[in-house]
Scaffold this motif. Structure first.
Motif, PDB file in Angstrom:
ATOM      1  N   MET A   1       0.685  -1.105  -0.110  1.00  0.00           N
ATOM      2  CA  MET A   1      -0.035   0.088   0.120  1.00  0.00           C
ATOM      3  C   MET A   1       0.709   1.112  -0.184  1.00  0.00           C
ATOM      4  O   MET A   1       1.834   1.094   0.776  1.00  0.00           O
ATOM      5  N   SER A   2       0.769   2.190  -0.660  1.00  0.00           N
ATOM      6  CA  SER A   2       1.310   3.336  -0.756  1.00  0.00           C
ATOM      7  C   SER A   2       0.312   4.790  -1.048  1.00  0.00           C
ATOM      8  O   SER A   2      -0.839   4.380  -1.332  1.00  0.00           O
ATOM      9  N   ALA A   3       0.851   5.656  -0.732  1.00  0.00           N
ATOM     10  CA  ALA A   3       0.066   6.975  -0.928  1.00  0.00           C
ATOM     11  C   ALA A   3       1.114   8.179  -1.153  1.00  0.00           C
ATOM     12  O   ALA A   3       2.026   8.108  -0.444  1.00  0.00           O
ATOM     13  N   SER A   9      -3.979  14.949   4.281  1.00  0.00           N
ATOM     14  CA  SER A   9      -4.477  13.553   4.368  1.00  0.00           C
ATOM     15  C   SER A   9      -4.425  12.801   5.861  1.00  0.00           C
ATOM     16  O   SER A   9      -3.573  13.163   6.784  1.00  0.00           O
ATOM     17  N   VAL A  11      -5.195   9.311   7.943  1.00  0.00           N
ATOM     18  CA  VAL A  11      -5.014   7.856   8.319  1.00  0.00           C
ATOM     19  C   VAL A  11      -6.027   7.613   9.502  1.00  0.00           C
ATOM     20  O   VAL A  11      -5.714   8.086  10.620  1.00  0.00           O
ATOM     21  N   THR A  36      -7.738   7.540   4.607  1.00  0.00           N
ATOM     22  CA  THR A  36      -7.366   5.927   4.524  1.00  0.00           C
ATOM     23  C   THR A  36      -7.694   5.354   5.589  1.00  0.00           C
ATOM     24  O   THR A  36      -7.115   5.864   6.709  1.00  0.00           O
ATOM     25  N   HIS A  81      -8.685  -0.503   3.617  1.00  0.00           N
ATOM     26  CA  HIS A  81      -7.792  -1.467   3.540  1.00  0.00           C
ATOM     27  C   HIS A  81      -7.820  -2.673   4.712  1.00  0.00           C
ATOM     28  O   HIS A  81      -7.518  -2.268   5.836  1.00  0.00           O
ATOM     29  N   THR A  95       4.208   9.520   9.784  1.00  0.00           N
ATOM     30  CA  THR A  95       3.853   8.266   9.020  1.00  0.00           C
ATOM     31  C   THR A  95       3.362   7.098  10.100  1.00  0.00           C
ATOM     32  O   THR A  95       3.981   7.194  10.887  1.00  0.00           O
ATOM     33  N   LEU A  98       3.611   0.409   8.403  1.00  0.00           N
ATOM     34  CA  LEU A  98       2.760  -0.861   8.448  1.00  0.00           C
ATOM     35  C   LEU A  98       3.332  -2.074   8.646  1.00  0.00           C
ATOM     36  O   LEU A  98       4.710  -2.252   8.439  1.00  0.00           O
ATOM     37  N   SER A 102       6.024  -0.592   4.674  1.00  0.00           N
ATOM     38  CA  SER A 102       5.919   0.305   4.169  1.00  0.00           C
ATOM     39  C   SER A 102       5.257   1.498   5.139  1.00  0.00           C
ATOM     40  O   SER A 102       4.902   1.142   5.846  1.00  0.00           O
ATOM     41  N   LEU A 104       3.005   5.041   5.458  1.00  0.00           N
ATOM     42  CA  LEU A 104       1.817   5.791   4.949  1.00  0.00           C
ATOM     43  C   LEU A 104       1.882   7.122   5.766  1.00  0.00           C
ATOM     44  O   LEU A 104       1.713   7.306   7.032  1.00  0.00           O
ATOM     45  N   TYR A 106       0.597  10.860   6.762  1.00  0.00           N
ATOM     46  CA  TYR A 106      -0.778  11.598   7.406  1.00  0.00           C
ATOM     47  C   TYR A 106      -0.298  12.979   7.809  1.00  0.00           C
ATOM     48  O   TYR A 106       0.765  13.316   8.190  1.00  0.00           O
TER      49      TYR A 106
END
Length: 415
Positions: A1-3, A9, A11, A36, A81, A95, A98, A102, A104, A106
């Motif tokens: 998963m990436s953004a 944004s 999360v 997300t 997800h 961030t 995960l 990775s 993600l 925010y």
């Protein structure tokens, strides 16, 4: 998963009631950036209250558990997800890390991580057939074991006489199983109910054939190659069981927050708006402990709390003040009786009963001094709704008025 990193944004860690309510409140509040939502279960958002009742009993289909279908969330541009774990929060980089390593990013982070049932810290506590109830998969596993017990005429033991334990016991009795409830305290639901109502619930369950053992001290779980066979008590006696359901409370899932250095104490500490000790992180639902004006902490585990804290947390991320101050309420269905609780009864020193306890339609009013602080209604929804209005308005009847069915409590609200 990436953004992609965007101007704004959000999360959301957790795809339950609090997570969904926060996401939808962000959208209705005008937030247009990416949202997300990450859930560690394989299922999308679903309703938890039916798990101990209709779902376990096989009375509803999976579709009826669904809270929000993925396509409904997609229409609101909320990315869901499932089956994804979050192993860390990097606050300096803003961030979440995960499970696959990775990251993600925010600008705003919502922790709606829920809670986990406490395990039974005893010999044999991890034997096959010793199960707790929190998730849809938990409920399905219990239902599968129930089917075996029905086929093999094996009894059930529930450890813990709280709401989950008693709801499960009621469901199992309705299926014709022999059920024993083991409660360490001298009465059922002793932390939340007045003694008169604890006694009433004990008689309700006994009247439906449940064996109650109060003051029971569990020493160990006994098992063979096929799984659990019984529960051994401190006095050496053994209660036979083909299934043991453990309902001894939950612990807030605040491990991520603790590791990230957020203030935690019996949960992620938040204010009335869901703000944590980090201005870009909010939290909502069962994972939280709300700091009150007097410095004490309040933990609420309910659908209402998850919903309202989610809305408050969304407002906080949008730079708005929306404190959750409404009267707390909660409900529990056991057999044909619906208990509806309003307010917080801790500290009550006097009670009044309105209605007929023998018939099973009544309300117990909790007083602290001369002030009404809470009420528990059984099959008396009108009383429950009226009490919520009284508590929200800080209007208190006297004990005599509360216990007198001829007195119109609604008249106290008329200005």
């Amino acid at each position: 998963m990436s953004a992609e990193v965007s101007a704004a944004s959000i999360v959301i860690v957790g795809a339950g009631q609090a997570g969904v309510m926060t996401a939808e409140a962000l959208r209705s509040g005008g937030f247009e950036g990416p949202i997300t939502m990450i859930g560690d279960e394989p299922h999308g958002p679903y309703h938890r209250p039916p798990l101990s009742k209709a779902w376990m009993a096989g009375e509803i289909e999976a579709a009826q558990l669904v809270m929000r279908a993925p396509e409904m969330l997609a229409r609101k541009n909320i990315a869901l997800h499932t089956g994804v774990s979050v192993k860390a929060i990097d606050r300096s980089a803003q961030t979440v890390i995960l499970g696959d390593g990775s990251a993600l990013p925010y600008t705003g982070l919502v922790l709606a991580t829920g809670s986990t049932p406490r395990a039974l810290p005893l010999p044999g506590g991890d034997a096959p057939g010793v199960l707790a109830l929190r998730t849809r998969d938990d409920a399905s596993a219990i239902a599968d074991r129930l089917a075996v017990c029905i086929a093999e005429h094996k009894p059930i033991v529930v450890i813990g006489g709280g709401f989950i334990g008693l709801e499960v016991a009621a469901t199992e009795r309705k299926k014709g199983l022999a059920v024993t409830v083991l409660e360490a305290a001298p009465r059922l639901l002793g932390r939340v109910l007045a003694p008169v109502l604890s006694d009433w619930y004990a008689e309700l369950h006994r009247g439906h054939g449940v064996q109650l053992l109060l003051g029971a001290q569990v020493a160990a779980i006994e098992a063979d190659a096929q799984g659990v066979t019984g529960v051994k008590l401190a006095d050496g006696s053994v209660v036979p069981a083909g299934l043991v359901v453990v309902g001894i409370g939950v612990s807030a899932n605040d491990q991520l927050a603790q590791a990230a250095g957020l203030e935690c104490e019996r949960g992620i500490v938040v204010d009335a708006c869901g703000r944590t000790s980090d201005s870009s992180i909010v939290a909502a639902g069962d994972c939280t402990a709300r700091r009150l004006a007097d410095g004490s902490l309040l933990r609420l585990e309910s659908v209402q709390n998850a919903t309202e804290q989610g809305k408050s947390a969304a407002a906080a991320l949008l730079g708005q003040e929306r404190p959750f101050t409404a009267t707390p309420w909660f409900w529990s269905d056991q057999y044909d009786k619906k208990l509806q609780m309003a307010g917080l009864s801790m500290g009550a020193d006097a009670w009044a009963v309105r209605g007929d306890m023998e018939v099973g339609t009544f309300t117990v009013y909790h007083f602290k001094g001369d002030q009404l602080i809470a009420a528990d209604s059984v099959n008396a929804s009108k009383d429950h709704l009226l009490v919520r209005k009284l508590l929200d308005a800080s209007v208190s009847p006297t004990r005599e008025q509360a216990g007198d069915v001829a007195f119109d409590l609604a008249s106290l609200l008329v200005k």
